[in-house]
Each structure stands twice: as C-alpha cells, then as structure tokens.
Write a protein that holds these residues in place. Structure first.
Motif, mmCIF file in Angstrom:
data_model
loop_
_atom_site.group_PDB
_atom_site.id
_atom_site.type_symbol
_atom_site.label_atom_id
_atom_site.label_comp_id
_atom_site.label_asym_id
_atom_site.label_seq_id
_atom_site.Cartn_x
_atom_site.Cartn_y
_atom_site.Cartn_z
ATOM 1 N N PHE A 38 -39.966 4.320 26.424
ATOM 2 C CA PHE A 38 -39.102 3.176 26.118
ATOM 3 C C PHE A 38 -38.133 3.268 25.228
ATOM 4 C CE2 PHE A 38 -42.951 0.875 27.514
ATOM 5 C CZ PHE A 38 -42.607 0.478 28.895
ATOM 6 N N ILE A 39 -37.915 4.719 24.516
ATOM 7 C CA ILE A 39 -37.027 5.136 23.408
ATOM 8 C C ILE A 39 -36.179 6.194 23.980
ATOM 9 C CG2 ILE A 39 -38.486 4.179 21.591
ATOM 10 C CD1 ILE A 39 -39.363 7.095 21.199
ATOM 11 N N CYS A 131 -33.771 -4.280 20.403
ATOM 12 C CA CYS A 131 -33.735 -4.346 21.885
ATOM 13 C C CYS A 131 -35.159 -3.676 22.525
ATOM 14 C CB CYS A 131 -32.573 -3.491 22.147
ATOM 15 S SG CYS A 131 -31.011 -4.250 21.400
ATOM 16 N N ILE A 132 -35.674 -4.530 23.383
ATOM 17 C CA ILE A 132 -37.155 -4.191 24.014
ATOM 18 C C ILE A 132 -36.990 -4.243 25.426
ATOM 19 C CG2 ILE A 132 -39.435 -4.875 23.873
ATOM 20 C CD1 ILE A 132 -38.949 -5.985 20.958
ATOM 21 N N ASP A 133 -37.503 -3.274 26.184
ATOM 22 C CA ASP A 133 -37.746 -3.503 27.474
ATOM 23 C C ASP A 133 -38.932 -4.410 27.623
ATOM 24 O OD1 ASP A 133 -39.235 -2.620 30.138
ATOM 25 O OD2 ASP A 133 -37.568 -1.101 30.181
ATOM 26 N N ALA A 156 -27.398 -2.247 28.056
ATOM 27 C CA ALA A 156 -27.386 -1.266 27.349
ATOM 28 C C ALA A 156 -26.055 -0.591 27.532
ATOM 29 C CB ALA A 156 -28.606 -0.174 27.608
ATOM 30 N N PRO A 157 -25.623 0.135 26.561
ATOM 31 C CA PRO A 157 -24.388 0.862 26.563
ATOM 32 C C PRO A 157 -24.496 2.128 27.383
ATOM 33 C CG PRO A 157 -25.087 0.758 24.429
ATOM 34 C CD PRO A 157 -25.918 -0.118 25.232
ATOM 35 N N MET A 163 -29.655 0.141 32.337
ATOM 36 C CA MET A 163 -30.848 -0.557 31.531
ATOM 37 C C MET A 163 -30.412 -1.945 31.176
ATOM 38 S SD MET A 163 -32.640 2.691 29.270
ATOM 39 C CE MET A 163 -33.528 1.372 28.473
ATOM 40 N N TYR A 164 -31.409 -2.966 31.222
ATOM 41 C CA TYR A 164 -31.308 -4.247 30.307
ATOM 42 C C TYR A 164 -32.384 -4.370 29.587
ATOM 43 C CZ TYR A 164 -27.397 -5.347 33.695
ATOM 44 O OH TYR A 164 -26.378 -5.166 34.465
#
Length: 179
Positions: A38-39, A131-133, A156-157, A163-164
């Motif tokens: 997730f990172i 900002c978390i999945d 996400a940029p 990704m959202y």
C-alpha cells in the motif's frame, strides 16, 4: 553535514530527516511485498534510491518531508512517516509506512501523533489527511485511533493515477481538541 530539518523524539522513537544510511533498510522494506503493498509496491533498489532522494530533497524544496523513523532501543531504521504533499497531492498529508517487524507495536500511532503536532504547530497546517487504500485495514485503524474520519475519495496523481484513495482526516482544531 547540516540536517535539513528537525529531529523529534517520542517515548520510543526518533524522527529525523532521511539520510544516506537509510537506503539499505529502506530497500529491505520496499522489497517486502506485503509491507510495500500500500506504499507504492515493491521497488527495485534504483527506484528506492530515487524515492529516498525525493524524501530528502523535499526538505529543501518544501521545507518539510517525511521523517525516517528510528527505534530508540535498537537504533534501527523502521520506516518513514510525516508531512507529505508532492505536486498534485489531494491535501496536506501525514503519511506513514513501517517495516513489517515494527508493525503492530503502536509505533505508527506514536510517530504519526508527533508528526501531526509538528504539522499543526510548526508548519501551520489547517487540515491533516491520510490517503488510504480501502483494503488497508491496519492503516485505517491507525487513522481512526488518531481521530480521523473519512472525508472524501481522491484519485492519486501520476504516475499512480489509476489508484483511488479514501481520504481520512481532521482539521487542526479537531486535532488540538483531542490531544
């Protein structure tokens, strides 16, 4: 060599700007598929190097960045966390990522609390986000224990624009009222 930012100490942690000696342990963290999930995902050492340099360089360019997290009792590098707002980011984030061995020990909450204090008291941020999945249950629990609530969703940029994230957060005033 002059350090580009402050060192913050908590009961069990030292938070300091990234340094060259953080490269090898950061490579190990980013090679661990579960930890890196997730990172940013698993990274080759060359990508980790660029990431480390981006974190270190943000201290010069922005005046803040994520800290390297050092466990006081061992002197080991155990992750990175802190203020993060690259170009196009959905807000003023306190991000966090710790090695697998450091997870589940309360270090994220301890370190993130200190980083939020820094962002609110020193940087003057009015809002703190994470900002978390949506599948990252452990990160969601940390954010909620810190008083954050789901505010919105954000894309996400680039280069992660597929990704959202669920954006959790709180105002500086809400944070001050809790601490």
């Amino acid at each position: 060599m002059r350090t580009p930012g402050p060192t913050i100490e908590t009961e069990r942690l030292i938070l300091r700007p990234p340094q060259a000696e953080d490269f090898e342990p950061m490579c190990a963290m980013m090679a661990d598929e579960e930890t890196a999930r997730f990172i940013g995902g698993v990274m080759a050492p060359s990508t980790v190097w660029r990431s480390l340099c981006a974190l270190a360089g943000a201290w010069t360019i922005r005046g803040y960045s994520m800290f390297s997290v050092i466990e006081k009792s061992t002197g080991d590098w155990i992750g990175r966390l802190g203020p993060w707002q690259p170009e196009g980011w959905p807000g003023t984030e306190i991000a966090y990522g710790l090695t697998r061995a450091a997870q589940g020990r309360g270090y994220a909450q301890e370190g993130v609390s200190a980083a939020i204090d820094y962002a609110v008291d020193i940087l003057g941020w009015d809002e703190i986000i994470h900002c978390i999945d949506a599948k990252n249950d452990a990160s969601l629990r940390v954010a909620e224990r810190l008083g954050a609530r789901k505010l919105r969703q954000a894309q996400a940029p680039a280069p992660f624009s597929d990704m959202y994230w669920d954006v959790y957060g709180q105002s500086a005033d809400e944070w001050r009222a809790r601490r």
